[in-house]
Design a protein around this motif. Structure first.
Motif, PDB file in Angstrom:
ATOM      1  N   ALA A 125       0.808  -1.223   0.000  1.00 62.00           N
ATOM      2  CA  ALA A 125       0.000   0.000   0.000  1.00 62.00           C
ATOM      3  C   ALA A 125       0.841   1.273   0.000  1.00 62.00           C
ATOM      4  CB  ALA A 125      -0.929   0.004   1.218  1.00 62.00           C
ATOM      5  N   TRP A 126       2.141   1.141   0.181  1.00 64.65           N
ATOM      6  CA  TRP A 126       3.001   2.319   0.350  1.00 64.65           C
ATOM      7  C   TRP A 126       2.864   3.347  -0.785  1.00 64.65           C
ATOM      8  CZ3 TRP A 126       4.716   5.987   2.895  1.00 64.65           C
ATOM      9  CH2 TRP A 126       5.889   6.681   2.608  1.00 64.65           C
ATOM     10  N   PRO A 127       2.877   2.961  -2.065  1.00 59.88           N
ATOM     11  CA  PRO A 127       2.777   3.996  -3.109  1.00 59.88           C
ATOM     12  C   PRO A 127       1.497   4.829  -3.022  1.00 59.88           C
ATOM     13  CG  PRO A 127       3.534   1.943  -4.062  1.00 59.88           C
ATOM     14  CD  PRO A 127       3.118   1.636  -2.650  1.00 59.88           C
ATOM     15  N   LYS A 128       0.348   4.189  -2.843  1.00 57.77           N
ATOM     16  CA  LYS A 128      -0.887   4.980  -2.802  1.00 57.77           C
ATOM     17  C   LYS A 128      -1.008   5.766  -1.498  1.00 57.77           C
ATOM     18  CE  LYS A 128      -3.999   1.365  -1.081  1.00 57.77           C
ATOM     19  NZ  LYS A 128      -5.112   0.481  -1.383  1.00 57.77           N
ATOM     20  N   VAL A 129      -0.526   5.219  -0.389  1.00 52.88           N
ATOM     21  CA  VAL A 129      -0.554   5.970   0.875  1.00 52.88           C
ATOM     22  C   VAL A 129       0.375   7.186   0.769  1.00 52.88           C
ATOM     23  CG1 VAL A 129      -0.014   5.889   3.343  1.00 52.88           C
ATOM     24  CG2 VAL A 129      -1.187   3.955   2.254  1.00 52.88           C
ATOM     25  N   ALA A 130       1.552   6.995   0.198  1.00 57.52           N
ATOM     26  CA  ALA A 130       2.495   8.108   0.055  1.00 57.52           C
ATOM     27  C   ALA A 130       1.901   9.218  -0.808  1.00 57.52           C
ATOM     28  CB  ALA A 130       3.804   7.598  -0.560  1.00 57.52           C
TER      29      ALA A 130
END
Length: 165
Positions: free
Chosen positions: A38-43
């Protein structure tokens, strides 16, 4: 945790249920753990709607007896708030350990990601120049990994050898 920090953590967790979790931090600190997938969309959300427009630090940490073995810790700042948020992303010990780069979102991540690569061997996929930044290009290994051999580097002492003045 202060009211502002608690509200920050609750907002991010509500936006990404099951992908972002609260994490213990120091007094007044807002700290969350983000699932690697999920890191790319959360970032991207943190930088836009979340208003955390300034990345002040990014570093790695090695926990050789834990899964995931590596943590990538990102410190963010909302300049208008002001609010701070520390984000921890766990990275498994792959060949090599890899997570997506955030240099397109926060250009300040560029040198920090290169340093984490150089010191821990964590590869940031999509990084524009994933090369060493501190160690010589021909250096073998990553010196801040806890399984890196101690004493691998010969130490030279100038003007301290017997018989030299």
């Amino acid at each position: 945790m202060s009211d502002v920090a608690a509200a920050t953590v609750e907002t991010v967790m509500a936006k990404f249920p099951g992908e972002v979790n609260a994490r213990a931090g120091g007094p007044g600190e807002a700290v969350v753990t983000v699932e690697l997938a999920a890191w790319p969309k959360v970032a991207r959300w943190l930088a836009t709607e979340g208003r955390f427009t300034f990345l002040s630090d990014l570093c790695g940490a090695d926990w050789p007896h834990r899964r995931p073995r590596f943590d990538v810790v990102v410190s963010l700042l909302d300049m208008r708030g002001p609010r701070r948020l520390r984000v921890v992303v766990g990275v498994e010990d792959g060949s090599p350990p890899t997570l997506p780069s955030v240099t397109e979102i926060w250009p300040a991540a560029n040198f920090f990601e290169r340093e984490a690569f150089d010191m821990f061997g964590i590869v940031f996929s999509g990084h524009p120049d994933m090369t060493r930044i501190l160690m010589p290009d021909e250096w073998e290994g990553h010196p801040l990994r806890k399984d890196y051999s101690i004493g691998k580097v010969p130490v030279e002492y100038k003007n301290l050898s017997p018989g030299r003045g």
